[in-house]
Scaffold this active site. Structure first.
Site, PDB file in Angstrom:
ATOM      1  N   ASP A 136       0.813  -1.226   0.000  1.00  0.00           N
ATOM      2  CA  ASP A 136       0.000   0.000   0.000  1.00  0.00           C
ATOM      3  C   ASP A 136       0.850   1.283   0.000  1.00  0.00           C
ATOM      4  O   ASP A 136       0.347   2.349  -0.339  1.00  0.00           O
ATOM      5  CB  ASP A 136      -0.925   0.035   1.226  1.00  0.00           C
ATOM      6  CG  ASP A 136      -1.798  -1.190   1.319  1.00  0.00           C
ATOM      7  OD1 ASP A 136      -2.070  -1.806   0.276  1.00  0.00           O
ATOM      8  OD2 ASP A 136      -2.199  -1.556   2.452  1.00  0.00           O
ATOM      9  N   MET A 172      -5.633  -2.725  -5.111  1.00  0.00           N
ATOM     10  CA  MET A 172      -5.613  -2.613  -3.644  1.00  0.00           C
ATOM     11  C   MET A 172      -5.009  -1.273  -3.205  1.00  0.00           C
ATOM     12  O   MET A 172      -4.805  -0.385  -4.025  1.00  0.00           O
ATOM     13  CB  MET A 172      -4.833  -3.782  -3.054  1.00  0.00           C
ATOM     14  CG  MET A 172      -5.574  -5.091  -3.073  1.00  0.00           C
ATOM     15  SD  MET A 172      -4.578  -6.377  -2.263  1.00  0.00           S
ATOM     16  CE  MET A 172      -5.819  -7.638  -2.014  1.00  0.00           C
TER      17      MET A 172
HETATM   18  O1  F6P Z   1      -2.411  -3.998   3.305  1.00  0.00           O
HETATM   19  C1  F6P Z   1      -2.211  -4.839   2.218  1.00  0.00           C
HETATM   20  C2  F6P Z   1      -3.539  -5.254   1.608  1.00  0.00           C
HETATM   21  O2  F6P Z   1      -3.273  -6.064   0.489  1.00  0.00           O
HETATM   22  C3  F6P Z   1      -4.463  -4.111   1.238  1.00  0.00           C
HETATM   23  O3  F6P Z   1      -4.105  -3.476   0.047  1.00  0.00           O
HETATM   24  C4  F6P Z   1      -5.787  -4.808   1.215  1.00  0.00           C
HETATM   25  O4  F6P Z   1      -6.838  -3.893   1.491  1.00  0.00           O
HETATM   26  C5  F6P Z   1      -5.673  -5.831   2.309  1.00  0.00           C
HETATM   27  O5  F6P Z   1      -4.288  -6.023   2.538  1.00  0.00           O
HETATM   28  C6  F6P Z   1      -6.311  -7.149   1.983  1.00  0.00           C
HETATM   29  O6  F6P Z   1      -6.270  -7.950   3.096  1.00  0.00           O
HETATM   30  P1  F6P Z   1      -6.512  -9.533   3.059  1.00  0.00           P
HETATM   31  O7  F6P Z   1      -5.270 -10.164   2.499  1.00  0.00           O
HETATM   32  O8  F6P Z   1      -6.749  -9.897   4.458  1.00  0.00           O
HETATM   33  O9  F6P Z   1      -7.687  -9.784   2.157  1.00  0.00           O
END
Ligand code: F6P
Length: 363
Positions: free
Chosen positions: A142, A184
Site C-alpha cells: 500500500d 488494492m
Molecule cells: O495492506 C495490504 C492489503 O493487500 C491491502 O491493500 C488490502 O486492502 C488488504 O491487505 C487485503 O487484506 P486480506 O489479504 O486480508 O484480504
C-alpha cells in the site's frame, strides 16, 4: 555495541514481496558476524502470543532473496493487545500482551525485528513503551507508511498492476469497451495512481480525491465518441464518490484492521453501464498484487532495510524503524512513523503530471 546473541524476527500483517529478502539480510549477517542464534516467530504476533518460534539455520535463509510470501508465515489477526480468543461465549477480544511478553522473556531475546505495515508498527510502539527491544522494518504494497519515502512491496505490486493495465488496453481497444480495474491500497491511492499513470489509464479514482459520477460518465462518453473509443478506469479499492461511502467487502473484528475493502470496481462498472449504455467489464486484481517474486528494486530495498535493522539492533537503537530517505536508509522513531498514514497529497507532482496528460480523476 550491544550484545546480540539471540535475535527474533517476525513478519506481521498482510504478506508482500520482499519479506524473505529482509529475513535473509537480518539473519545471515547476524549468524556470520555476531555468531547469533536467529529465531523466527511463526505467523507474526499470533505466534508471539501463542509461543510459536523456531531456530533458523543458514540453509533456511539461503536462496530466498527472490521468494515471495514469508518463510515464517504471517497473520493480520494477532494483535496481542486485542487478541481474538475462543471462549464459551464465542470469540472475545482480549489483551494477551502479557503472554507475548512472557514468551519474549522465556526465549531470552536480545532484540526482535518486526517486519510489517501500519498495524505492526503500532504494536511495535506499544512493546517499546513496555521496555521490549523492537526494531521495525516497513513493508506493505500500500506504501502508506509515513516517515519512509517508500515501503518495499510497493514496486512489485505496481509492476503487476501496470502489466494488468497494459493487457487490458489491447482487449479494451479491440472491443471498444470500458475496462474497470480495481486495485488494492487500503485508504491510500498509491497503487492506483502509480499503475494508472504508468499504464496510461484514462480515469484514475483514488481515496484522496473523492469523485463525482457525472464527471466520470462524461469523460468515458467523450472518449467513446471522439477519443480512442475505449476507456481504462483504474480504481483504488478505497476510492469513494463525493456523495457516497467506502465499499466494504466484510467486517471482521479479529483483524487488526477490521474492515476489508473491495467492490468499488463492480459498482463503478455497473454505474457507467447504467448511465452511458457503454459496455463495461471489471477486473479485480486482488491478491495477484501481493503474490510472486519481488522486483529487483524491492529485493535491493528489502536487503538494505534488513541489514540496517540489524545494525540498529547492534547499536541498541530500539523503538526505531528503518526508513528510506532519498537514497539513504536511516532510522526514525516508530512513534513518529505511526503518527499518520501516508496518503497521496491531492496536489502531488504525480497527480499533476497525470492531469497534464489528460487523466480524469472524476473531480
Ligand atoms: O495492506 C495490504 C492489503 O493487500 C491491502 O491493500 C488490502 O486492502 C488488504 O491487505 C487485503 O487484506 P486480506 O489479504 O486480508 O484480504
Amino acid at each position: 555495541m550491544k550484545s546480540l546473541k539471540r535475535i527474533g524476527i517476525l513478519t506481521g500483517g498482510g504478506d508482500c514481496p520482499g519479506l524473505n529478502a529482509v529475513i535473509r539480510s537480518v539473519a545471515k549477517p547476524a549468524m556470520t558476524y555476531f555468531g547469533a542464534t536467529v529465531l523466527g516467530v511463526e505467523d507474526g504476533f499470533e505466534g508471539l502470543v501463542e509461543g510459536r518460534i523456531r531456530e533458523l539455520t543458514k540453509r533456511d535463509v539461503s536462496g530466498i532473496v527472490n521468494l515471495g510470501g514469508t518463510i515464517l508465515g504471517t497473520s493480520n489477526k494477532g494483535d496481542p493487545f486485542h487478541f481474538p480468543v475462543e471462549t464459551e461465549k464465542g470469540i472475545e477480544v482480549q489483551d494477551c500482551s502479557e503472554r507475548a511478553m512472557q514468551h519474549f522473556r522465556d526465549w531470552n531475546l536480545d532484540a526482535m525485528v518486526a517486519i510489517g505495515g501500519d498495524g505492526t508498527m503500532h504494536i511495535v510502539d506499544k512493546f517499546t513503551d513496555l521496555g521490549f527491544p523492537f526494531i521495525g522494518v516497513p513493508k506493505t504494497i500500500d506504501n502508506d507508511l509515513s516517515s519512509t519515502d517508500v515501503t518495499f512491496g510497493y514496486d512489485s505490486a505496481l509492476s503487476v498492476a501496470t502489466e494488468a493495465i497494459d493487457r487490458l488496453h489491447t482487449t479494451a481497444s479491440a472491443h471498444h469497451r470500458v475496462m474497470v480495474i480495481e486495485v488494492m491500497g487500503r485508504y491510500a491511492g498509491w497503487i492506483a495512481l502509480g499503475s494508472g499513470l504508468a499504464g496510461g489509464a484514462d480515469v484514475i479514482l483514488i481515496p484522496e480525491i473523492p469523485f463525482h459520477w457525472e464527471k466520470v460518465f462524461e469523460y468515458v462518453m467523450e472518449r467513446s465518441s471522439h477519443g480512442g473509443r475505449f476507456s481504462i478506469v483504474c480504481v483504488a479499492e478505497g476510492a469513494k464518490p463525493a456523495d457516497g461511502e467506502l465499499v466494504v467487502q466484510e467486517k471482521d473484528s479479529k483483524r487488526t484492521d477490521p474492515i476489508r475493502l473491495g467492490g468499488i470496481g463492480d459498482l463503478v462498472s455497473r454505474k457507467i453501464t447504467e448511465a452511458t449504455g457503454l459496455e463495461t467489464r471489471v477486473t479485480v486484481l486482488g491478491h495477484l498484487q501481493r503474490g510472486g517474486s519481488p522486483t529487483p528494486y524491492d529485493r535491493i530495498l528489502a536487503t538494505k532495510f534488513g541489514s540496517m535493522a540489524l545494525q540498529l539492533a547492534s547499536e541498541g537503537k530500539f523503538g526505531h524503524m528503518v526508513s528510506l530517505r532519498g537514497t539513504e536508509v536511516v532510522p526514525v522513531p516508530v512513534k513518529q512513523a505511526i503518527l499518520k498514514l501516508r496518503t497521496v497529497p491531492a496536489d502531488s507532482q504525480l497527480v499533476l503530471a497525470a492531469r497534464a496528460v489528460g487523466t480524469c480523476f472524476g473531480d
